[in-house]
Motif scaffolding. Sequence first.
Motif, mmCIF file in Angstrom:
data_model
loop_
_atom_site.group_PDB
_atom_site.id
_atom_site.type_symbol
_atom_site.label_atom_id
_atom_site.label_comp_id
_atom_site.label_asym_id
_atom_site.label_seq_id
_atom_site.Cartn_x
_atom_site.Cartn_y
_atom_site.Cartn_z
ATOM 1 N N UNK A 56 53.370 34.299 48.813
ATOM 2 C CA UNK A 56 52.960 35.603 49.342
ATOM 3 C C UNK A 56 51.532 35.907 48.895
ATOM 4 N N UNK A 57 50.812 36.634 49.737
ATOM 5 C CA UNK A 57 49.476 37.117 49.395
ATOM 6 C C UNK A 57 49.497 38.635 49.491
ATOM 7 N N UNK A 58 48.665 39.273 48.674
ATOM 8 C CA UNK A 58 48.661 40.728 48.699
ATOM 9 C C UNK A 58 47.527 41.320 47.890
ATOM 10 N N UNK A 59 47.720 42.578 47.529
ATOM 11 C CA UNK A 59 46.700 43.319 46.802
ATOM 12 C C UNK A 59 47.365 44.273 45.817
ATOM 13 N N UNK A 60 46.571 44.732 44.840
ATOM 14 C CA UNK A 60 47.066 45.717 43.885
ATOM 15 C C UNK A 60 45.977 46.725 43.584
ATOM 16 N N UNK A 61 46.408 47.887 43.119
ATOM 17 C CA UNK A 61 45.496 48.927 42.626
ATOM 18 C C UNK A 61 46.108 49.488 41.342
ATOM 19 N N UNK A 62 45.263 49.694 40.326
ATOM 20 C CA UNK A 62 45.737 50.129 39.007
ATOM 21 C C UNK A 62 44.882 51.266 38.478
ATOM 22 N N UNK A 63 45.519 52.207 37.832
ATOM 23 C CA UNK A 63 44.847 53.254 37.070
ATOM 24 C C UNK A 63 45.320 53.165 35.633
ATOM 25 N N UNK A 64 44.392 53.123 34.692
ATOM 26 C CA UNK A 64 44.731 52.930 33.280
ATOM 27 C C UNK A 64 43.996 53.949 32.421
ATOM 28 N N UNK A 65 44.641 54.379 31.377
ATOM 29 C CA UNK A 65 44.014 55.194 30.338
ATOM 30 C C UNK A 65 44.250 54.463 29.029
ATOM 31 N N UNK A 66 43.178 54.210 28.283
ATOM 32 C CA UNK A 66 43.333 53.514 27.005
ATOM 33 C C UNK A 66 42.352 54.069 25.981
ATOM 34 N N UNK A 76 38.982 55.612 30.958
ATOM 35 C CA UNK A 76 39.729 55.545 32.211
ATOM 36 C C UNK A 76 39.249 54.310 32.951
ATOM 37 N N UNK A 77 40.197 53.484 33.368
ATOM 38 C CA UNK A 77 39.864 52.251 34.066
ATOM 39 C C UNK A 77 40.598 52.254 35.402
ATOM 40 N N UNK A 78 39.850 52.146 36.489
ATOM 41 C CA UNK A 78 40.429 52.033 37.823
ATOM 42 C C UNK A 78 40.087 50.662 38.362
ATOM 43 N N UNK A 79 41.084 49.977 38.901
ATOM 44 C CA UNK A 79 40.831 48.625 39.368
ATOM 45 C C UNK A 79 41.713 48.231 40.529
#
Length: 173
Positions: A56-66, A76-79
């Motif tokens: 399978x192929x696809x995509x992701x989106x992430x929001x992180x606080x560290x 804050x990291x958005x990726x």
Amino acid sequence: MTSAPIAARAQVRYDLGALGAFQQRIFSGVPVGRSTFAEGGAVTIDGHVAVFPLLRVGAWATGEVSKSVDDAPLREILGGGLQLKILSPWPRGVWRLWLATGLGYDGVVSDAGGGGFFEVPAIVGASYRFRRPWVFLMELAARPSFGFWGSYYGSGTTDALSIALSFGVGIDD
């Protein structure tokens, strides 16, 4: 004996997921007396479509606080990025296992500055189907990073590696 033609239907296999993660980032190039770790949490949404039965192929989106363990400001990291997911042919039934990798980009915002970097995830995942098409998701990911830029990384300290343990729910059809 006669036979009626059977209509052909294409089957598009896909998956969608929403995961929450416990995340730890390991820094490199840290000055003496500063922490080499940042701890935090992340929320990820992802989706994939089948290219072949087990690929399978696809995509992701992430929001992180560290935040690093010392008194450094919150980050804050958005990726997001593209992903390749290889499904295991076993076990069959309600359990499913996979390996995934890809290429992503993360943008960092903090009181200490901003910037960004690329990452290459290496993920081992599993799902348990509790009611078709719904699944519980579990993933263990390591994400080495490279290509740092911006004022946040001006001191030479970089996010060398991210390790995350994620749990969530999704649809797998």
